[in-house]
Design a protein around this motif. Structure first.
Motif, PDB file in Angstrom:
ATOM      1  N   GLU A 139       1.229  -1.251   0.129  1.00 45.43           N
ATOM      2  CA  GLU A 139       0.684  -0.001  -0.070  1.00 45.43           C
ATOM      3  C   GLU A 139       0.656   0.997  -0.591  1.00 45.43           C
ATOM      4  O   GLU A 139       2.098   1.071   0.223  1.00 45.43           O
ATOM      5  CB  GLU A 139      -0.970   0.355   0.975  1.00 45.43           C
ATOM      6  CG  GLU A 139      -2.341  -0.906   1.236  1.00 45.43           C
ATOM      7  CD  GLU A 139      -3.083  -0.511   2.283  1.00 45.43           C
ATOM      8  OE1 GLU A 139      -3.013   0.520   3.005  1.00 45.43           O
ATOM      9  OE2 GLU A 139      -3.713  -1.552   2.598  1.00 45.43           O
ATOM     10  N   ALA A 141       0.678   3.652   2.142  1.00 44.20           N
ATOM     11  CA  ALA A 141       1.498   3.728   3.059  1.00 44.20           C
ATOM     12  C   ALA A 141       2.582   3.860   3.608  1.00 44.20           C
ATOM     13  O   ALA A 141       3.258   3.286   4.271  1.00 44.20           O
ATOM     14  CB  ALA A 141      -0.037   3.902   3.773  1.00 44.20           C
ATOM     15  N   SER A 220     -12.810   3.166  -1.510  1.00 40.69           N
ATOM     16  CA  SER A 220     -10.921   4.090  -1.098  1.00 40.69           C
ATOM     17  C   SER A 220     -11.361   5.240  -1.807  1.00 40.69           C
ATOM     18  O   SER A 220     -11.636   6.457  -2.251  1.00 40.69           O
ATOM     19  CB  SER A 220     -10.402   3.829  -2.402  1.00 40.69           C
ATOM     20  OG  SER A 220      -9.098   4.035  -2.706  1.00 40.69           O
ATOM     21  N   ALA A 222     -11.368   8.187   0.529  1.00 44.79           N
ATOM     22  CA  ALA A 222     -10.841   9.185   2.373  1.00 44.79           C
ATOM     23  C   ALA A 222     -11.418  10.423   2.474  1.00 44.79           C
ATOM     24  O   ALA A 222     -11.666  10.680   3.519  1.00 44.79           O
ATOM     25  CB  ALA A 222      -8.998   9.228   2.108  1.00 44.79           C
ATOM     26  N   VAL A 233      -9.542  10.581   8.313  1.00 48.39           N
ATOM     27  CA  VAL A 233      -9.538   9.272   8.877  1.00 48.39           C
ATOM     28  C   VAL A 233      -8.874   8.295   8.249  1.00 48.39           C
ATOM     29  O   VAL A 233      -9.417   8.190   6.516  1.00 48.39           O
ATOM     30  CB  VAL A 233     -11.464   8.907   9.898  1.00 48.39           C
ATOM     31  CG1 VAL A 233     -11.520   9.373  11.082  1.00 48.39           C
ATOM     32  CG2 VAL A 233     -11.843   8.747   8.512  1.00 48.39           C
ATOM     33  N   ASP A 234      -8.524   7.133   8.278  1.00 48.56           N
ATOM     34  CA  ASP A 234      -7.576   6.238   8.181  1.00 48.56           C
ATOM     35  C   ASP A 234      -9.002   5.340   7.196  1.00 48.56           C
ATOM     36  O   ASP A 234      -9.867   5.096   8.207  1.00 48.56           O
ATOM     37  CB  ASP A 234      -7.317   5.314   8.311  1.00 48.56           C
ATOM     38  CG  ASP A 234      -5.558   5.297   9.019  1.00 48.56           C
ATOM     39  OD1 ASP A 234      -5.463   7.097   7.955  1.00 48.56           O
ATOM     40  OD2 ASP A 234      -4.635   5.579   9.451  1.00 48.56           O
ATOM     41  N   VAL A 235      -8.637   4.963   5.677  1.00 47.90           N
ATOM     42  CA  VAL A 235     -10.201   3.952   5.495  1.00 47.90           C
ATOM     43  C   VAL A 235      -8.974   2.733   5.080  1.00 47.90           C
ATOM     44  O   VAL A 235      -7.936   2.759   4.243  1.00 47.90           O
ATOM     45  CB  VAL A 235     -10.288   4.758   4.098  1.00 47.90           C
ATOM     46  CG1 VAL A 235     -11.439   6.411   4.991  1.00 47.90           C
ATOM     47  CG2 VAL A 235      -9.891   5.215   2.906  1.00 47.90           C
ATOM     48  N   ARG A 248      -4.986   6.097   1.687  1.00 44.21           N
ATOM     49  CA  ARG A 248      -5.746   5.863   3.214  1.00 44.21           C
ATOM     50  C   ARG A 248      -6.155   7.099   3.894  1.00 44.21           C
ATOM     51  O   ARG A 248      -7.078   7.151   4.600  1.00 44.21           O
ATOM     52  CB  ARG A 248      -4.954   4.920   4.085  1.00 44.21           C
ATOM     53  CG  ARG A 248      -5.725   3.989   5.251  1.00 44.21           C
ATOM     54  CD  ARG A 248      -4.671   3.461   6.292  1.00 44.21           C
ATOM     55  NE  ARG A 248      -3.277   2.595   5.319  1.00 44.21           N
ATOM     56  CZ  ARG A 248      -2.545   1.870   5.945  1.00 44.21           C
ATOM     57  NH1 ARG A 248      -2.085   1.724   7.306  1.00 44.21           N
ATOM     58  NH2 ARG A 248      -1.627   0.624   5.517  1.00 44.21           N
ATOM     59  N   ARG A 249      -5.871   8.082   3.871  1.00 47.91           N
ATOM     60  CA  ARG A 249      -6.108   9.422   4.142  1.00 47.91           C
ATOM     61  C   ARG A 249      -6.177  10.385   3.679  1.00 47.91           C
ATOM     62  O   ARG A 249      -4.573  10.844   2.898  1.00 47.91           O
ATOM     63  CB  ARG A 249      -5.733   9.738   5.662  1.00 47.91           C
ATOM     64  CG  ARG A 249      -6.081  10.821   6.713  1.00 47.91           C
ATOM     65  CD  ARG A 249      -5.229  11.314   7.752  1.00 47.91           C
ATOM     66  NE  ARG A 249      -5.500  10.153   8.760  1.00 47.91           N
ATOM     67  CZ  ARG A 249      -5.466   9.610  10.266  1.00 47.91           C
ATOM     68  NH1 ARG A 249      -5.377  10.696  10.439  1.00 47.91           N
ATOM     69  NH2 ARG A 249      -5.500   8.734  10.783  1.00 47.91           N
TER      70      ARG A 249
END
Length: 333
Positions: A139, A141, A220, A222, A233-235, A248-249
């Motif tokens: 990912e 991140a 997806s 975010a 927030v993280d998704v 992710r954010r």
């Protein structure tokens, strides 16, 4: 958090002028996009919406990211803050390509961290630009964490795929070009990942009184999740468009811009993204990546999308085409 302003975008436009390609625009066939349902008592003449494509995938490196990368490195060159260790960035692919391209123009090294799942077409192009490519995790991140460690250890200048005011301001120059070419534009439609393109475009759009429609894959989302939660927030990330919209954010800047009343958030399923991408190929012979097709899916999705009003003037940003077109030439999905 830096409050992104229209002044930032104008400064970026001056800085990158002559270094990027002006956007190409083309009209969509009249009546191809359905408009909103009308009030049965409305007796004004029917007037279909007017839709344009912004062909930003024709930009250097194959995506809008070249604008932000050029602005970022030009600004650091002007400030004499480009280190000998060069520049580093984590990316799903497109931001890395743009960073490597701009770094080569500036004569500095680029070290690019990508998820191991990045499309091979993007990895090959990166190496073609002379970048040191490092594949980490699955990912964005994870690649970002490795990039941050490398920057701290090496002294390289850390760029960012989307969460930096110079990157977002560079992206926003696209809207100014569109506005100059399409007088009376009402709405611009953009795909959203981490929010750099969205933040820049929506900031410039607000200055000109233009609505922004922010389109994300359902899996997806975010920006949409941040709007619901009232904070980034993280998704979870699981979408056919995750290679370019897989943040992710979302950035705090993008969330701040999205809270304005002239922004509409739209979610579309992967099936509609695939259909939109195939539609572009079947009807225009345009081969874009799924992230770019996500914006068009926001207009085409029957039950999920944005419906322009009658007579509304809309521009859909096709933001990138670093994709393998091999899956477009067989039977439709």
């Amino acid at each position: 958090m830096h409050q992104l302003t229209y002044g930032d975008i104008k400064a970026a436009a001056d800085r990158i002028s002559g270094h990027i390609r002006p956007v190409s625009l083309t009209p969509v066939d009249r009546g191809a996009i359905r408009t909103a349902h009308r009030d049965p008592l409305d007796d004004t003449p029917d007037q279909p919406c007017e839709v344009w494509f912004a062909l930003e995938f024709m930009q250097h490196t194959g995506s809008f990211k070249a604008r932000g990368a050029q602005n970022f490195l030009q600004a650091h060159r002007e400030a004499a803050t480009l280190p000998d260790a060069g520049v580093t960035i984590a990316s799903g692919g497109n931001a890395g390509l743009a960073c490597a391209w701009a770094a080569r123009q500036q004569g500095v090294r680029a070290t690019v961290f990508l998820p191991a799942t990045a499309p091979e077409v993007k990895v090959a192009k990166l190496r073609g630009y002379g970048a040191d490519v490092r594949l980490i995790g699955t990912e964005y991140a994870e690649a970002l964490a490795a990039c941050e460690e490398f920057a701290a250890a090496s002294g390289a200048l850390a760029s960012h795929a989307y969460d930096h005011p110079l990157i977002a301001a560079g992206a926003g120059t696209l809207l100014d070009e569109i506005h100059q070419r399409i007088p009376g534009l009402d709405t611009v439609v953009v795909a959203v990942g981490g929010g750099g393109l969205f933040a820049g475009v929506a900031t410039a759009a607000r200055h000109h009184g233009i609505r922004t429609v922010a389109v994300e894959p359902e899996n997806s989302r975010a920006l949409n999740a941040a709007l619901e939660a009232g904070r980034p927030v993280d998704v979870p990330v699981s979408s056919v468009a995750a290679d370019s919209l897989g943040a992710r954010r979302v950035s705090a800047t993008a969330l701040d811009v999205a809270r304005q009343e002239d922004v509409r958030s739209v979610l579309v399923p992967d099936t509609e993204i695939i259909r939109a991408r195939r539609t572009l190929w079947d009807h225009r012979r345009i081969a874009v990546e799924h992230g770019a097709a996500t914006a068009l899916a926001g207009l085409l999705a029957a039950d999920h999308g944005y419906r322009p009003g009658h007579g509304e003037k809309v521009c859909v940003v096709l933001c990138g085409a670093n994709t393998d077109p091999g899956d477009l030439v067989g039977p439709a999905e």
